[in-house]
Enzyme design. Structure first.
Site, PDB file in Angstrom:
ATOM      1  N   GLN A  39      -4.562  -1.539   9.737  1.00 14.85           N
ATOM      2  CA  GLN A  39      -4.286  -2.842   9.057  1.00 14.85           C
ATOM      3  C   GLN A  39      -5.006  -3.978  10.047  1.00 14.85           C
ATOM      4  O   GLN A  39      -4.820  -4.004  11.129  1.00 14.85           O
ATOM      5  CB  GLN A  39      -3.038  -3.030   8.901  1.00 14.85           C
ATOM      6  CG  GLN A  39      -2.577  -4.495   7.981  1.00 14.85           C
ATOM      7  CD  GLN A  39      -3.350  -4.456   6.790  1.00 14.85           C
ATOM      8  OE1 GLN A  39      -3.186  -3.739   6.089  1.00 14.85           O
ATOM      9  NE2 GLN A  39      -4.070  -5.682   6.260  1.00 14.85           N
ATOM     10  N   LYS A  63       0.843  -1.160  -0.077  1.00 15.43           N
ATOM     11  CA  LYS A  63      -0.021   0.043   0.035  1.00 15.43           C
ATOM     12  C   LYS A  63       0.964   1.375   0.082  1.00 15.43           C
ATOM     13  O   LYS A  63       0.611   2.346  -0.637  1.00 15.43           O
ATOM     14  CB  LYS A  63      -0.835  -0.005   1.124  1.00 15.43           C
ATOM     15  CG  LYS A  63      -2.106  -1.090   1.059  1.00 15.43           C
ATOM     16  CD  LYS A  63      -2.669  -1.233   2.606  1.00 15.43           C
ATOM     17  CE  LYS A  63      -3.595  -2.578   2.337  1.00 15.43           C
ATOM     18  NZ  LYS A  63      -4.635  -2.808   3.405  1.00 15.43           N
ATOM     19  N   ASP A  75     -11.261   3.410   4.954  1.00 10.25           N
ATOM     20  CA  ASP A  75     -11.445   2.172   4.563  1.00 10.25           C
ATOM     21  C   ASP A  75     -13.072   1.854   4.943  1.00 10.25           C
ATOM     22  O   ASP A  75     -13.776   0.887   4.346  1.00 10.25           O
ATOM     23  CB  ASP A  75     -10.885   0.916   5.598  1.00 10.25           C
ATOM     24  CG  ASP A  75      -9.823   0.471   5.083  1.00 10.25           C
ATOM     25  OD1 ASP A  75      -9.847   0.300   3.794  1.00 10.25           O
ATOM     26  OD2 ASP A  75      -9.004  -0.264   6.060  1.00 10.25           O
TER      27      ASP A  75
END
Length: 310
Positions: A98, A54, A121
């Site tokens: 994460q 990422k 997210d």
């Protein structure tokens, strides 16, 4: 029948190209580029790879990024204190947590501690609720990537019977919402569902997102169905790989060289012989997830920074 492979890498490249151009336009407008911080708790090897990928993708499109790593034994208060600091940072546009977190660390208070404006997210309940009501919100990255892939591959959604195998907060449930927004008829199957194959055989679109390698087999599919394989499973058993891919598969060499190979939730040979369209693993949904993360980070920067430039 041999399934047509859906090229997630090509669609992801197109999205990244769009993001890179918009990042440069934002830099010319306000003199700054977006910034993302990835919070990694613990030392899980797969999570380290995901975060590294990422951050590398951010660099390719001009987004600044950093990794905020905490030890596996970090307690909840330490994680929350880190998030409070990142929330208050005026130069930071996006925060990525994460997942999964180490065992014993409750993800719910961690997600709730996120500033919804920096939640790239789409996990915070405020953003999830806005998405459910069709209001502007950051869309969860993997579901958004799946919709992009279907659209850019000219595969219909409206009127289709879709079955999602897996009900997670980051894929199954938000994807069901997005598909219903596009007028698909959606069923979610999970670990307590009886006779999953009888349900999936009725579907035009099957999404495998349960995290069990080679779970979805020919018996689960009607001929010509579209299969979206979200699973990314590390498998180190050569006998299983030989049975799934064939005794002469290059995947066996991968195991010998690096100790594992990546396998999706769909049985590679059986599903390829029965489906009409199929996403490969790797190279299918993974690159799209990262591309949509970049797009969400850019969106957050636009919302936070552009008003100050006016």
């Amino acid at each position: 029948m041999t399934a047509r492979l859906l090229d997630g890498k090509a669609v992801a490249r197109a999205i990244r190209g769009d993001v890179a151009r918009e990042v440069e336009a934002l830099r010319r407008l306000i003199g700054a580029t977006p910034k993302l911080v990835a919070v990694l708790v613990g030392d899980d090897p797969a999570s380290r790879v995901y975060v590294r990928n990422k951050i590398a993708a951010c660099s390719e499109v001009g987004i600044r990024s950093e990794e905020e790593r905490l030890p596996a034994d970090a307690n909840l208060e330490r994680v929350l204190a880190t998030l409070r600091r990142l929330n208050a940072d005026p130069d930071l546009d996006g925060i990525l947590i994460q997942l999964p977190l180490p065992r014993g660390l409750d993800r719910i208070p961690v997600i709730l501690a996120l500033d919804p404006e920096k939640d790239v997210d789409g996990l915070h309940p405020l953003n999830a609720g806005r998405m459910a009501m069709r209001l502007d919100a950051p869309l969860p990255c993997t579901p958004a990537g799946i919709i992009e892939l279907l659209d850019r591959s000219d595969l219909p959604i409206s009127g289709q019977r879709a079955v999602i195998v897996g009900r997670s907060e980051i894929v199954g449930r938000p994807l069901a919402t997005l598909l219903m927004h596009r007028d698909a008829t959606v069923t979610i199957c999970h670990s307590k569902t009886r006779d999953i194959a009888a349900i999936t055989r009725e579907a035009d679109l099957v999404v495998a997102a349960l995290g069990v390698p080679a779970f979805l087999r020919a018996e689960h599919l009607r001929p010509g169905a579209t299969v979206i394989d979200v699973g990314i499973n590390r498998v180190d058993d050569g006998q299983k790989i030989a049975s799934w891919f064939g005794a002469d598969s290059p995947r066996l060499q991968e195991i010998r060289e690096r100790g594992y190979t990546l396998v999706g939730d769909a049985h590679p040979r059986e599903v390829a012989e029965r489906a009409g369209h199929l996403t490969p693993v790797p190279g299918g949904i993974g690159p799209l997830t990262i591309a949509c993360l970049l797009r969400n980070t850019l969106r957050a920067a636009h919302l936070r920074r552009e008003p100050a430039a006016r």
